[in-house]
Design an enzyme around this catalytic site. Sequence first.
Site, mmCIF file in Angstrom:
data_model
loop_
_atom_site.group_PDB
_atom_site.id
_atom_site.type_symbol
_atom_site.label_atom_id
_atom_site.label_comp_id
_atom_site.label_asym_id
_atom_site.label_seq_id
_atom_site.Cartn_x
_atom_site.Cartn_y
_atom_site.Cartn_z
ATOM 1 N N LYS A 31 -8.409 0.481 -0.605
ATOM 2 C CA LYS A 31 -9.530 -0.115 -1.458
ATOM 3 C C LYS A 31 -10.937 -0.197 -0.774
ATOM 4 O O LYS A 31 -11.808 0.243 -1.379
ATOM 5 C CB LYS A 31 -9.167 -1.436 -1.927
ATOM 6 C CG LYS A 31 -8.384 -1.636 -3.187
ATOM 7 C CD LYS A 31 -7.974 -3.086 -3.198
ATOM 8 C CE LYS A 31 -7.133 -3.735 -2.264
ATOM 9 N NZ LYS A 31 -5.617 -3.225 -2.148
ATOM 10 N N ASP A 76 -2.518 -1.863 0.177
ATOM 11 C CA ASP A 76 -3.048 -0.621 1.212
ATOM 12 C C ASP A 76 -3.221 0.506 0.462
ATOM 13 O O ASP A 76 -3.164 1.479 0.852
ATOM 14 C CB ASP A 76 -1.684 -0.565 2.118
ATOM 15 C CG ASP A 76 -1.309 -1.931 2.847
ATOM 16 O OD1 ASP A 76 -2.212 -2.469 3.034
ATOM 17 O OD2 ASP A 76 -0.151 -2.180 2.899
ATOM 18 N N GLN A 101 -4.721 -7.207 -1.641
ATOM 19 C CA GLN A 101 -3.331 -6.955 -1.995
ATOM 20 C C GLN A 101 -3.189 -5.915 -3.038
ATOM 21 O O GLN A 101 -3.867 -5.029 -3.244
ATOM 22 C CB GLN A 101 -2.667 -8.160 -2.110
ATOM 23 C CG GLN A 101 -2.271 -9.147 -0.773
ATOM 24 C CD GLN A 101 -3.587 -9.782 -0.526
ATOM 25 O OE1 GLN A 101 -4.291 -10.455 -1.342
ATOM 26 N NE2 GLN A 101 -4.028 -9.767 0.752
ATOM 27 N N GLY A 109 -6.435 -6.134 5.027
ATOM 28 C CA GLY A 109 -6.951 -5.356 5.904
ATOM 29 C C GLY A 109 -7.542 -4.182 5.327
ATOM 30 O O GLY A 109 -6.947 -3.244 5.168
ATOM 31 N N HIS A 110 -8.926 -4.178 5.173
ATOM 32 C CA HIS A 110 -9.586 -2.984 4.361
ATOM 33 C C HIS A 110 -10.166 -2.144 5.480
ATOM 34 O O HIS A 110 -11.145 -2.617 6.172
ATOM 35 C CB HIS A 110 -10.588 -3.289 3.527
ATOM 36 C CG HIS A 110 -9.749 -4.288 2.261
ATOM 37 N ND1 HIS A 110 -10.446 -4.918 1.412
ATOM 38 C CD2 HIS A 110 -8.662 -4.246 1.822
ATOM 39 C CE1 HIS A 110 -10.056 -5.418 0.479
ATOM 40 N NE2 HIS A 110 -8.611 -5.281 0.730
HETATM 41 P P1 IMP Z 1 1.264 -13.120 2.569
HETATM 42 O O1 IMP Z 1 0.299 -12.590 1.727
HETATM 43 O O2 IMP Z 1 0.920 -13.102 3.949
HETATM 44 O O3 IMP Z 1 2.006 -14.291 2.174
HETATM 45 O O4 IMP Z 1 2.641 -11.872 2.558
HETATM 46 C C1 IMP Z 1 3.332 -11.678 1.188
HETATM 47 C C2 IMP Z 1 3.911 -10.246 0.915
HETATM 48 O O5 IMP Z 1 2.673 -9.535 0.675
HETATM 49 C C3 IMP Z 1 4.355 -9.488 2.256
HETATM 50 O O6 IMP Z 1 5.213 -8.640 1.722
HETATM 51 C C4 IMP Z 1 3.073 -8.942 3.023
HETATM 52 O O7 IMP Z 1 3.476 -7.803 3.579
HETATM 53 C C5 IMP Z 1 2.188 -8.492 1.630
HETATM 54 N N1 IMP Z 1 0.938 -8.496 1.746
HETATM 55 C C6 IMP Z 1 -0.028 -9.215 1.872
HETATM 56 N N2 IMP Z 1 -1.458 -8.812 2.013
HETATM 57 C C7 IMP Z 1 -1.083 -7.372 2.117
HETATM 58 C C8 IMP Z 1 -2.207 -6.292 1.974
HETATM 59 O O8 IMP Z 1 -3.358 -6.513 2.170
HETATM 60 N N3 IMP Z 1 -1.609 -5.214 1.879
HETATM 61 C C9 IMP Z 1 -0.338 -4.918 1.637
HETATM 62 N N4 IMP Z 1 0.554 -5.956 1.734
HETATM 63 C C10 IMP Z 1 0.226 -7.143 1.733
#
Ligand code: IMP
Length: 427
Positions: free
Chosen positions: A19, A16, A225, A43-44
Amino acid sequence: MKKGKVDALLGIVFGDEGKGKVVDVFTPEYDVVARFAGGPNAGHTIIFEGQKFVLRSIPSGIFAKDKVNIIGNGCVTAPDLFMAEAKELEAAGYDLKERLHISKRAHLILPTHRVLDRAYEAAKGKAKVGTTGKGIGPTYSDKAARIGLRVGDILDRFEEKYAALKARHEQILKDLHYTDYDITDEEKLWLEGVEYLRGFHLTDTEIEINRYLKEGKNVLAEGAQGTMLDIDHGTYPFVSSSNTTSGGVCTGLGVGPTDIREVFGIFKAYSTRVGSGPFPVELFDETGDTLREVGHEYGAVTGRNRRCGWVDLVALKYAIMVDGVTKLIMMKSDVLDSFETIKACVAYKMDEEEIDYFPFDINETVEPVYVDLPGWQTDMTKMQSEDEFPEEFNAYLSFLEEQLGVPIKIVSLGPDREQTIERYTEE
Ligand code: IMP
């Protein structure tokens, strides 16, 4: 002909970082924009010309009509969500079919992967990861277990392969006593998504990307991420399931490390985290609330409140090290515009000891050690060049650069493309 290069653009903390906007600003410099890891958990958000788009699986270069966009082999794709995302872009006038190339080796997220995601989280009780619920972990688990389905599988005897993996998932769910789910509608849409996906350019993107490089074309590898969510280097087990770090660029696109030129590390002028896991700088007071409100810190995918705190130089130094960051980009500096004093975490105190590195296991005794810096208390959102920067802001930048040992080349002063200032620091 001179070979082209790959530059990586990575969120280097908990994701977040913004990017999407930076990739969009950078895109004119590149011929190809490629995603190498993750899936619709990202979520960009991109805002321009008064329109707001949230991209999940599709690279942010899609808005520049002459660029090729690639979803690489390191990614995971949910056909139903991909269809919804792509159709929205098509409705807004962007033609994707020619310009979006998808790796046959990228793995498919099945509806039952999402149910498994929920089931595993439920079984974890208090130790929940707080996933996005998009089935990311179970899909990468199947990839590692060598039972996953890949995009290329939809081109041959797909129904049979799908039924076999779905049955396997259903058995696991039964064993977990997690049977109260109904995927009928979801599955219908998902299968429609598979059909829709067949109309795209599904290919060997690693071969394609290396051909582009040979032709002298430059590639921007768009991270998803953040470094601290990397499966190897993040705050395990509170991480995502892919390599979000610069190493993931090589494995997730099929390019060699010698093809990488710059590694741009994106961070915010403060810190945020969504989901569970250690976050030493988290503020539970009014300051944390102010950062959340002013910075609109709510998850782009799940809408959850983001946890907020001051900038964490311990985490940043660690991320710069594991990613080999060459240049930094600081986002959302304007969110700090009104603060009288700004803090920066320079070390952690844990078990009575002061440490300035990111430890294997952060426990509850961890406390941030801060340095106070004077705030600039000036609205920076309309500034056009670094000549207008207040003295205190320049001092904040210098302090960070000195601590981190990497130049901050770009600062962002707001969500719009225009609110991006390149600094003319010496190389
Ligand atoms: P998952 O990727 O859905 O398995 O989530 C694993 C962890 O990564 C959780 O704490 C999510 O909130 C975090 N996470 C996954 N994708 C994002 C992202 O794009 N931005 C911020 N946090 C993320």
